[in-house]
Design an enzyme around this catalytic site. Sequence first.
Site, short mmCIF file in Angstrom:
data_model
loop_
_atom_site.label_atom_id
_atom_site.label_comp_id
_atom_site.label_asym_id
_atom_site.label_seq_id
_atom_site.Cartn_x
_atom_site.Cartn_y
_atom_site.Cartn_z
N LYS A 42 42.89 42.84 40.99
CA LYS A 42 44.09 42.40 41.01
C LYS A 42 44.24 40.89 41.49
O LYS A 42 44.90 40.19 40.99
CB LYS A 42 45.25 43.13 41.57
CG LYS A 42 45.33 44.56 40.95
CD LYS A 42 45.61 44.56 39.58
CE LYS A 42 45.63 46.07 38.81
NZ LYS A 42 46.34 45.84 37.61
N TYR A 80 39.92 47.85 43.41
CA TYR A 80 41.05 47.70 42.90
C TYR A 80 41.75 46.65 43.21
O TYR A 80 42.20 45.82 42.43
CB TYR A 80 41.77 49.09 42.85
CG TYR A 80 43.26 48.99 42.24
CD1 TYR A 80 43.53 49.07 41.04
CD2 TYR A 80 44.39 48.56 43.01
CE1 TYR A 80 44.72 48.99 40.41
CE2 TYR A 80 45.64 48.37 42.43
CZ TYR A 80 45.75 48.93 41.08
OH TYR A 80 47.00 48.71 40.48
#
Length: 256
Positions: free
Chosen positions: A166, A162
């Site tokens: 980003k 994750y």
Amino acid sequence: MSDPMGGDALRGRVALITGAGRGFGRAIAELFVDNGADVVLHYRTSAEGCAEVVERAGKRGVRAVVLQADLAEPAAARELAARAREELGPVDVLVNNAGVMRVGSFLGSTEEDWDAELDLNVRAALRVTRSVVPMMIERNYGKIINLSSQLALRGWGRGAVYAGTKGFLLTWTKSLAVELGRYRINVNALGPGSILTDMNREIFPDEQTIQRKAQELPLRRMGHPSDVAECALFLASPASDFMTGQMLGINGGSQM
């Protein structure tokens, strides 16, 4: 000269917001509507929050349409962009908000977990942006806002993939800003952190955990989706016309 951040800061603009049914997306959609934008509200599985934004838009006297699409499918982004243009006209502001988060160790994750995060956090943004940018180029104007995270700058042991997605969004934002600047298209990112959303309730499951985290922050409070929405409004409005390739850190001071 009128205040660009006033109630009509986005009057006459068409904004496409992915993942608009809840969390950051919904808060951004509501504030854009309040500031005069016509909005295309994308959702994948639940349209309930979008319906409430449509009602809000009606009261504000602006247009709002709700469109479903599974952006993990390559053709869905092209169809979404085409339908948005058909319903409301060329897109002026794109908010790439749709995403998913898997909490846990990298070694304990599966390729299916990776695919889910890469498809929605990375590929969906790439696909929608490539489908929308030609509309912006033909009119020599556009605002692209990507939802990155403070994790792009610091990493996270409970969600390495994750955080990696980003980080990609942040670097891609900067590169795209260089490529598209000649067309008067601003490309910026939002880097939220320490904000309570539906997505991170697993991390902040109770009031004690929330208050403990809040006391670690210089501002001594947790953030809310409305804090992110206010910064999105700035990036979508004329107030940010000389700003591109940047990420706003909306995190209460946890990342400086």
